[in-house]
Write an enzyme that holds these catalytic residues in place. Structure first.
Site, PDB file in Angstrom:
ATOM      1  N   LYS A   3       0.609  -1.491   0.391  1.00 19.76           N
ATOM      2  CA  LYS A   3       0.363   0.228  -0.064  1.00 19.76           C
ATOM      3  C   LYS A   3       0.871   1.324   0.174  1.00 19.76           C
ATOM      4  O   LYS A   3       1.826   1.787   0.487  1.00 19.76           O
ATOM      5  CB  LYS A   3      -0.889   0.048   1.053  1.00 19.76           C
ATOM      6  CG  LYS A   3      -2.040  -1.309   1.144  1.00 19.76           C
ATOM      7  CD  LYS A   3      -2.423  -1.025   2.570  1.00 19.76           C
ATOM      8  CE  LYS A   3      -3.792  -2.051   2.779  1.00 19.76           C
ATOM      9  NZ  LYS A   3      -4.580  -1.684   1.645  1.00 19.76           N
ATOM     10  N   ARG A  51     -10.127 -11.669   2.607  1.00 20.19           N
ATOM     11  CA  ARG A  51     -10.927 -13.214   2.193  1.00 20.19           C
ATOM     12  C   ARG A  51      -9.908 -14.277   2.054  1.00 20.19           C
ATOM     13  O   ARG A  51     -10.832 -15.183   2.355  1.00 20.19           O
ATOM     14  CB  ARG A  51     -11.429 -13.097   0.616  1.00 20.19           C
ATOM     15  CG  ARG A  51     -10.244 -12.779  -0.346  1.00 20.19           C
ATOM     16  CD  ARG A  51     -10.620 -11.999  -1.550  1.00 20.19           C
ATOM     17  NE  ARG A  51     -10.688 -10.460  -1.770  1.00 20.19           N
ATOM     18  CZ  ARG A  51     -10.723  -9.838  -1.981  1.00 20.19           C
ATOM     19  NH1 ARG A  51     -10.926 -10.657  -3.465  1.00 20.19           N
ATOM     20  NH2 ARG A  51     -10.785  -8.671  -2.037  1.00 20.19           N
TER      21      ARG A  51
END
Length: 429
Positions: free
Chosen positions: A206, A280
């Protein structure tokens, strides 16, 4: 409590020309007054804004005075008046015991999310949650923390893979709340929380401004833990298990890489095309656990996708399910609890929207944000692992339940939006 500012609600238009008409709270010699209109929903928004106004004015303690303070009005005010560090004090108008108990647990959830990442890592998060829930019902709560290489040995490969690069070992916390104290009692609901205690993005790194708030990536874990805590305090009589999937997503020589393939406990293979789509990957283990224990219902919560945040903003949580009856019930429950919830698309074919040539599926699409429909595609990935083809399963994407800066409704940090809804769903027949 020291001297507190009286706060009144009045069902009337105000005419004091010294204040602008859109001012949430009007200051007088008697205290603060909130003038309400005829629209109930807008009244609650105005009350919450008034709470923010008083916090911004530096008011440290208030007393909700006079008539007109129902439960919803008091809770709306508390949401706005709660400061980032949960220091503001409220004297309730009515129902003080229930309101104070609920606020204490919601603030506990918020405080977990707001803590700095050096204090909250996988094992410390697991221990704090286990200790809190045990303190509420010590004779009915047991727990286990599966840590580090034990995860791989037991087949929980998503959590292990995501968290193996950190000096803080990944963990799966399993809490069993069993008021029957019977070992063979059926599990009514499994709650699953994404517990990424810090998310650098891994090798899909990020940017700095996007990483700053990533201590909040365990917000799903704090949300479902808070929901179970409230339900226990309110006398929950069903067996519920809580599964927190906890890891730090960091970079090191043994971090997982793009192109790696994870083989899950049920044999499903997943190609990693984005290490920043890690939530996930860990939730898949939690869903497999829910299937193993035969839970009737499964609810997960996760700060899963920026796409959901873009879709519904900070004012709503996003809901996904292929069980229409359960989804509609969740929406009506959220409305009754005055928590905004909006259903986004999920169909069985969403499972096919993250294809891979090298595995059964990929964990995302190799595009920025996962491409079009990213939130639904992430839910479709989870659907591959949900028990009973997704019947009895709800997925809450709570990516918007954290504010990088204060606004006119919430303080900076976690909002805990969704805790009350999920707590109420646990009580359903």
């Amino acid at each position: 409590m020291s001297t507190a500012l009286p706060v009144f609600v009045v069902q009337s238009d105000f005419t004091d020309s010294a204040w602008k008409k859109n001012a949430p709270a009007i200051m007088t010699e008697q205290g603060a007054t909130i003038y309400l209109g005829q629209n109930a929903a807008e009244n609650l928004r105005k009350i919450q804004k008034a709470g923010r106004q008083l916090d911004n004015l530096g008011v440290a303690a208030v007393k909700l005075s006079g008539e007109g303070w129902g439960f919803d009005e008091q809770w709306a005010f508390a949401n706005g008046y709660t400061d980032t560090l949960s220091k503001n004090q409220i004297q309730w108008a009515d129902g003080a015991d229930k309101l104070a108990a609920m606020r204490n647990i919601v603030n506990w959830s918020r405080d977990l999310i707001n803590l700095p990442p050096q204090d909250i890592y996988p094992e410390s998060l697991s221990q704090r949650v286990a200790e809190k829930l045990t303190s509420l019902a010590p004779e009915h709560v047991s727990h286990r923390i599966i840590k580090g290489d034990e995860l791989a040995q037991e087949g929980w490969m998503g959590i292990h893979t995501v968290g193996r690069a950190s000096a803080h070992a990944p963990c799966m916390l399993v809490v069993d709340y069993n008021p029957t104290q019977q070992a063979d009692a059926p599990v009514d609901t499994v709650l699953i929380g994404k517990g990424i205690t810090f998310d650098s993005g891994g090798y899909s790194l990020k940017a700095s401004e996007g990483m700053l708030a990533m201590k909040c990536d365990m917000g799903g874990a704090a949300t479902v833990a808070g929901a179970l805590a409230i339900a226990i305090e309110q006398g929950l009589q069903k067996r519920v298990q809580l599964v927190l999937c906890c890891a730090e997503n960091l970079v090191s020589g043994n971090a997982y890489k793009l192109g790696d393939i994870i083989t899950y406990k049920n044999g499903t293979t997943v190609e990693v095309v984005n290490t920043d789509a890690e939530g996930r990957l860990v939730l898949a283990d939690g869903l497999l656990f829910a299937g193993e224990v035969g839970a009737k219902k499964v609810i997960d919560a996760a700060t899963l996708t920026g796409a959901a945040h873009v879709a519904v903003g900070n004012e709503y949580n996003a809901l996904f399910s292929v069980d229409d009856d359960y989804a509609n019930h969740a929406l009506s429950t959220a409305a009754a609890q005055r928590e905004n919830l909006w259903r986004l698309p999920l169909q069985p074919w969403h499972k096919e929207n993250t294809p891979s040539a090298f595995a059964d599926c990929a964990n995302s699409r190799p595009q920025k944000g996962g491409g079009a429909g990213g939130a639904s595609n992430a839910a479709g990935f989870l659907l591959r692992f949900a028990p009973n083809d997704g019947q009895g399963w709800l997925h809450f994407d709570i990516a918007g339940a954290y504010n990088n800066s204060a606004n006119n409704m919430w303080a900076t940090g976690a909002t805990a939006l969704g805790v009350r809804t999920i707590a109420t769903l646990l009580q359903d027949d």
